[in-house]
Every structure is written in C-alpha cells, then in structure tokens.
Design a protein around this motif. Structure first.
Motif, PDB file in Angstrom:
ATOM      1  N   VAL A  35       0.956  -1.314   0.114  1.00  0.00           N
ATOM      2  CA  VAL A  35       0.050   0.092   0.015  1.00  0.00           C
ATOM      3  C   VAL A  35       1.009   1.165  -0.162  1.00  0.00           C
ATOM      4  O   VAL A  35       0.567   2.315  -0.758  1.00  0.00           O
ATOM      5  CB  VAL A  35      -0.891   0.067   1.313  1.00  0.00           C
ATOM      6  CG1 VAL A  35      -1.813   1.485   1.413  1.00  0.00           C
ATOM      7  CG2 VAL A  35      -1.994  -1.187   0.956  1.00  0.00           C
ATOM      8  N   HIS A  38       2.235   2.471  -3.320  1.00  0.00           N
ATOM      9  CA  HIS A  38       1.134   3.157  -4.239  1.00  0.00           C
ATOM     10  C   HIS A  38       0.828   4.413  -3.545  1.00  0.00           C
ATOM     11  O   HIS A  38       0.324   5.487  -4.165  1.00  0.00           O
ATOM     12  CB  HIS A  38       0.063   2.259  -4.342  1.00  0.00           C
ATOM     13  CG  HIS A  38       0.287   1.151  -5.127  1.00  0.00           C
ATOM     14  ND1 HIS A  38       0.284   1.290  -6.643  1.00  0.00           N
ATOM     15  CD2 HIS A  38       0.266  -0.297  -5.129  1.00  0.00           C
ATOM     16  CE1 HIS A  38       0.367   0.008  -7.386  1.00  0.00           C
ATOM     17  NE2 HIS A  38       0.474  -0.993  -6.186  1.00  0.00           N
ATOM     18  N   TYR A  39       1.002   4.430  -2.141  1.00  0.00           N
ATOM     19  CA  TYR A  39       0.282   5.827  -1.625  1.00  0.00           C
ATOM     20  C   TYR A  39       1.208   6.043  -0.509  1.00  0.00           C
ATOM     21  O   TYR A  39       1.040   5.994   0.836  1.00  0.00           O
ATOM     22  CB  TYR A  39      -1.029   5.659  -0.911  1.00  0.00           C
ATOM     23  CG  TYR A  39      -1.980   4.976  -1.802  1.00  0.00           C
ATOM     24  CD1 TYR A  39      -2.869   5.787  -2.893  1.00  0.00           C
ATOM     25  CD2 TYR A  39      -2.591   3.776  -2.018  1.00  0.00           C
ATOM     26  CE1 TYR A  39      -3.531   5.188  -3.845  1.00  0.00           C
ATOM     27  CE2 TYR A  39      -3.169   3.333  -3.005  1.00  0.00           C
ATOM     28  CZ  TYR A  39      -3.862   4.154  -3.625  1.00  0.00           C
ATOM     29  OH  TYR A  39      -4.875   3.618  -4.779  1.00  0.00           O
TER      30      TYR A  39
END
Length: 147
Positions: A35, A38-39
């Motif tokens: 995660v 991506h972020y």
C-alpha cells in the motif's frame, strides 16, 4: 428454521470473545508495504495539538479552543464564533475565512464568489475529522492554502 437462527446466534455470541483475543489494540499500526508503494506519506506538516511528536491521543476540547483562539489572534479578518453548545454543554466553534473578514451570510453571498463549507467531528466519537479541520484551518489561514 428457528432452531437454525438460534444456533447461529449462539455460535456468533460465543465466537465474540475468541475474536477479541486475536486483536491487539495496543499494537502500533504499520501500513502494508504494498500500500505504501502506491500511496506514500505526503510531505506536508499538519499542525494540531494531537499531531505533535509524542502525542498518542486526539486534541481535547480545551486544546481546540485555545488553538483556534491563537489562530484568530494571528490572522486578521478570521471570524471565530460559536454555533451554540453540544448535548454535553461543549462549545461548537466555527470559522469563517474571507479576505474581508465577513461573518454575515448575506454579506458573504453578496461577494458573488464560491463558498466552501467544511465540517468535521459532527459525531463526537469520530475525532479524526476534527483534527483534519484544525489542520485545514491552519493551512487556509497561514499555510499553502492562504489567499
């Protein structure tokens, strides 16, 4: 069919304590690396009492009121007022940002500019949105969102 419902209810009831033991409420949350890829964390400073280093709880009512009062002192034209009090007797503050320092709705509408309404912590048991509103208020008053 009633016996099936009763059986499911009993199984669910007795499963709850077992589920509670699996959850470590004191563990520090770590975001999954997939995660994070991506972020990633954003390089912005969020300035609220609760987001100071070492804090582990949310901003209290007294801290919020003091924080907003200091913001009002530093920012000419910022309107700080109260909508009233909560069911627990706590003040419900609001801020109005305009270059002109206006507070009356009719005066603000007469400017014929877009009006944005932000609301946070409308439910007292959801404090994260209150922290977001304090951070947003500082960014609008003094930070990267200042006009």
């Amino acid at each position: 069919m009633r016996r099936l419902y009763a059986f499911v209810a009993v199984v669910a009831l007795f499963s709850l304590p077992a589920l509670g033991h699996e959850l470590d409420r004191e563990a520090v949350y770590r975001q999954n690396p997939a995660v994070l890829a991506h972020y990633p964390d954003l390089p912005i400073a969020l300035d609220t009492p609760a987001l100071k280093p070492g804090r582990t709880d949310f901003t209290s009512q007294d801290e919020m009121e003091a924080y907003l009062a200091r913001l009002k002192e530093r920012v000419p034209g910022l309107v700080l007022d109260s909508l009233g009090t909560s069911q627990n007797g706590r003040d419900i503050p609001y801020l109005v940002f305009s270059k002109e320092g206006l507070a009356a709705t009719a005066d603000i509408v007469a400017l014929d500019r877009p009006i944005l309404w932000f609301i946070g912590q409308q439910h007292g048991n959801e404090p994260a949105s209150g922290e977001a509103m304090l951070a947003l208020a500082t960014m609008l008053a003094e930070g990267e969102l200042k006009q």
